[in-house]
Design a protein around this motif. Structure first.
Motif, PDB file in Angstrom:
ATOM      1  N   SER A  68       0.817  -1.194   0.000  1.00  9.64           N
ATOM      2  CA  SER A  68       0.000   0.000   0.000  1.00  9.64           C
ATOM      3  C   SER A  68       0.868   1.268   0.000  1.00  9.64           C
ATOM      4  O   SER A  68       1.847   1.341   0.729  1.00  9.64           O
ATOM      5  CB  SER A  68      -0.882  -0.035   1.244  1.00  9.64           C
ATOM      6  OG  SER A  68      -1.817   0.976   1.173  1.00  9.64           O
ATOM      7  N   GLY A  69       0.510   2.209  -0.848  1.00 12.29           N
ATOM      8  CA  GLY A  69       1.200   3.501  -0.850  1.00 12.29           C
ATOM      9  C   GLY A  69       2.433   3.561  -1.743  1.00 12.29           C
ATOM     10  O   GLY A  69       3.136   4.567  -1.764  1.00 12.29           O
TER      11      GLY A  69
ATOM     12  N   LYS B 251       1.036   2.536  -7.094  1.00 13.06           N
ATOM     13  CA  LYS B 251       0.370   1.781  -8.164  1.00 13.06           C
ATOM     14  C   LYS B 251      -0.806   2.565  -8.764  1.00 13.06           C
ATOM     15  O   LYS B 251      -0.906   2.711  -9.976  1.00 13.06           O
ATOM     16  CB  LYS B 251      -0.127   0.423  -7.628  1.00 13.06           C
ATOM     17  CG  LYS B 251       0.955  -0.418  -6.982  1.00 13.06           C
ATOM     18  CD  LYS B 251       0.428  -1.751  -6.475  1.00 13.06           C
ATOM     19  CE  LYS B 251      -0.614  -1.657  -5.378  1.00 13.06           C
ATOM     20  NZ  LYS B 251      -0.120  -1.123  -4.086  1.00 13.06           N
TER      21      LYS B 251
HETATM   22  N1  ATP Z   1      -4.903  12.531  -3.620  1.00 12.89           N
HETATM   23  C1  ATP Z   1      -3.699  12.433  -3.062  1.00 12.89           C
HETATM   24  N2  ATP Z   1      -3.146  13.470  -2.411  1.00 12.89           N
HETATM   25  C2  ATP Z   1      -1.929  13.396  -1.840  1.00 12.89           C
HETATM   26  N3  ATP Z   1      -1.155  12.291  -1.855  1.00 12.89           N
HETATM   27  C3  ATP Z   1      -1.647  11.213  -2.476  1.00 12.89           C
HETATM   28  C4  ATP Z   1      -2.934  11.215  -3.118  1.00 12.89           C
HETATM   29  N4  ATP Z   1      -3.146   9.999  -3.643  1.00 12.89           N
HETATM   30  C5  ATP Z   1      -2.039   9.277  -3.353  1.00 12.89           C
HETATM   31  N5  ATP Z   1      -1.140  10.002  -2.678  1.00 12.89           N
HETATM   32  C6  ATP Z   1       0.184   9.549  -2.199  1.00 12.89           C
HETATM   33  O1  ATP Z   1       0.908   9.003  -3.296  1.00 12.89           O
HETATM   34  C7  ATP Z   1       1.606   7.845  -2.896  1.00 12.89           C
HETATM   35  C8  ATP Z   1       1.215   6.687  -3.782  1.00 12.89           C
HETATM   36  O2  ATP Z   1      -0.151   6.383  -3.562  1.00 12.89           O
HETATM   37  P1  ATP Z   1      -0.983   5.322  -4.398  1.00 12.89           P
HETATM   38  O3  ATP Z   1      -2.411   5.596  -4.129  1.00 12.89           O
HETATM   39  O4  ATP Z   1      -0.540   5.336  -5.815  1.00 12.89           O
HETATM   40  O5  ATP Z   1      -0.531   3.956  -3.727  1.00 12.89           O
HETATM   41  P2  ATP Z   1      -0.997   2.474  -4.061  1.00 12.89           P
HETATM   42  O6  ATP Z   1       0.221   1.715  -4.411  1.00 12.89           O
HETATM   43  O7  ATP Z   1      -2.094   2.509  -5.056  1.00 12.89           O
HETATM   44  O8  ATP Z   1      -1.535   1.956  -2.655  1.00 12.89           O
HETATM   45  P3  ATP Z   1      -2.800   0.994  -2.317  1.00 12.89           P
HETATM   46  O9  ATP Z   1      -2.289  -0.382  -2.501  1.00 12.89           O
HETATM   47  O10 ATP Z   1      -3.091   1.318  -0.885  1.00 12.89           O
HETATM   48  O11 ATP Z   1      -3.918   1.348  -3.225  1.00 12.89           O
HETATM   49  C9  ATP Z   1       1.293   7.622  -1.423  1.00 12.89           C
HETATM   50  O12 ATP Z   1       2.344   8.175  -0.659  1.00 12.89           O
HETATM   51  C10 ATP Z   1       0.026   8.404  -1.223  1.00 12.89           C
HETATM   52  O13 ATP Z   1      -0.064   8.870   0.104  1.00 12.89           O
END
Ligand code: ATP
Ligand code: MG
Length: 325
Positions: free
Chosen positions: A39-40, A43
């Motif tokens: 997570s985070g 992706k």
């Molecule tokens: N709308 C937003 N505003 C600020 N930061 C964001 C936003 N969306 C994502 N981030 C940040 O960008 C980074 C990547 O987030 P992302 O959502 O792409 O992760 P992910 O791999 O999809 O995680 P998950 O498996 O939980 O869905 C993280 O540090 C997150 O906190």
């Protein structure tokens, strides 16, 4: 043949977070490319970058962002709107992200075709009904007249998939499309996507936490960590000869039938994904990595291990005799 989707050196900064830091990946027609990572790790932001749906305030840079051979990185909102829902479509973890509670399933599905293709209503309704049937929904005529809240979670997910397919997209991005569903429905949806892919030749970028799913459906896997693609390989290679310490850690968290004793905790990687600030250098995993060296704070080389296997790490591939396939 050029790739259906090619992302080269994608960087996304959102405020004080470097969400994606130089990620590259490519996807061919008819291929399923899985994007995995905790997570985070970036992706969803990678996926949203391709669709032009980044949150407000996000800044995106790429060396190349090509779709079906065409550079789309400079496209404005109008041009992206024309592609979205037409030649490229996305399905989300939570169906209500793309379904509007105020309109019937039928009007939302037909609206996509009417907007992109100007298809007459009667024809659009036929197409919607056909796709609902195709995603395994019985009595499609009845469902077309219903509102999203009248459907179960599994049905909404299917409706969203059918809606994404209305215009016969070439690329489907699926962000954790089955996480919220129970295991039986999950399996049905995955079978459905595989069948559609075979029939329609669509390229699928599938984001998932579930390595069991990856093993079953992916042609290629890219592992993301802290905004970077740290390893990418054909699926069989990645499972047989993972090289990056993070990939190895992830794989060691997967229960192996017969090898895991009951009541024994599964392996997990100690620590959490750090939030990376812009300007951060070196490997984002080094604080959690048992094999880290001082070199990990410097520039990390991208290593080509042959046969489409790459990793981003200072360590020697095959360092423990487990050479890349
Ligand atoms: N709308 C937003 N505003 C600020 N930061 C964001 C936003 N969306 C994502 N981030 C940040 O960008 C980074 C990547 O987030 P992302 O959502 O792409 O992760 P992910 O791999 O999809 O995680 P998950 O498996 O939980 O869905 C993280 O540090 C997150 O906190
Ligand atoms: Mg996500």
């Amino acid at each position: 043949m050029s790739a259906l989707l090619e992302i080269r050196d994608l960087r996304v900064t959102i405020g004080s977070t470097a969400a994606v830091r130089g990620a590259s990946l490519s996807l061919d027609k008819g291929e399923t490319h899985c994007l995995v990572g905790e997570s985070g790790c970036g992706k969803s932001i990678t996926a949203l970058s391709v669709m032009g749906l980044l949150p407000r305030g996000a800044v995106r840079e790429t060396t190349a962002l090509r779709f079906a051979g065409e550079e789309i990185g400079h496209y404005g909102e109008r041009q992206m709107e024309r592609l979205r829902g037409d030649r490229m479509a996305m399905i989300f973890q939570e169906p209500m992200t793309s379904l509007n509670p105020a309109y019937t399933v039928g009007s939302q599905m037909t609206e996509v075709l009417r907007r992109h293709r100007g298809t007459p209503r009667a024809q659009a309704v036929d197409r919607a009904a056909e796709l609902l049937a195709r995603v395994g929904i019985t009595a499609p005529g009845l469902r077309l007249g219903q509102f999203p809240h009248q459907l179960s979670g599994g049905l909404r997910q299917r409706v969203m998939i059918a809606m994404a397919l209305m215009c016969d997209p070439e690329l489907l991005i699926a962000d954790e499309p089955t996480t919220a569903l129970d295991v039986t429905v999950q399996a049905q949806i995955l079978r459905l996507l595989a069948g559609l892919q075979k029939d329609l030749g669509l390229g699928i970028l599938l984001i998932t936490h579930d390595l069991g799913i990856v093993a079953r459906v992916a042609d290629r896997v890219s592992v993301m960590y802290a905004g970077e693609v740290v390893e990418s390989a054909p699926t069989a290679t990645l499972f047989a000869a993972p090289q990056h310490p993070y990939t190895r850690g992830l794989l060691s968290c997967v229960p192996v039938p017969g090898k895991v004793k009951r009541d024994e905790p599964l392996g997990s990687i100690p620590g959490v994904v750090p939030r990376i600030r812009p300007g951060f250098t070196g490997c984002g995993f080094r604080d959690r990595c048992a094999e880290a060296t001082p070199a990990c704070a410097g520039t990390i080389p991208r290593r080509d291990l042959g046969s489409g296997h790459e990793m981003l790490c200072v360590l020697d591939p095959g360092r423990d005799g487990k050479a890349a396939a």
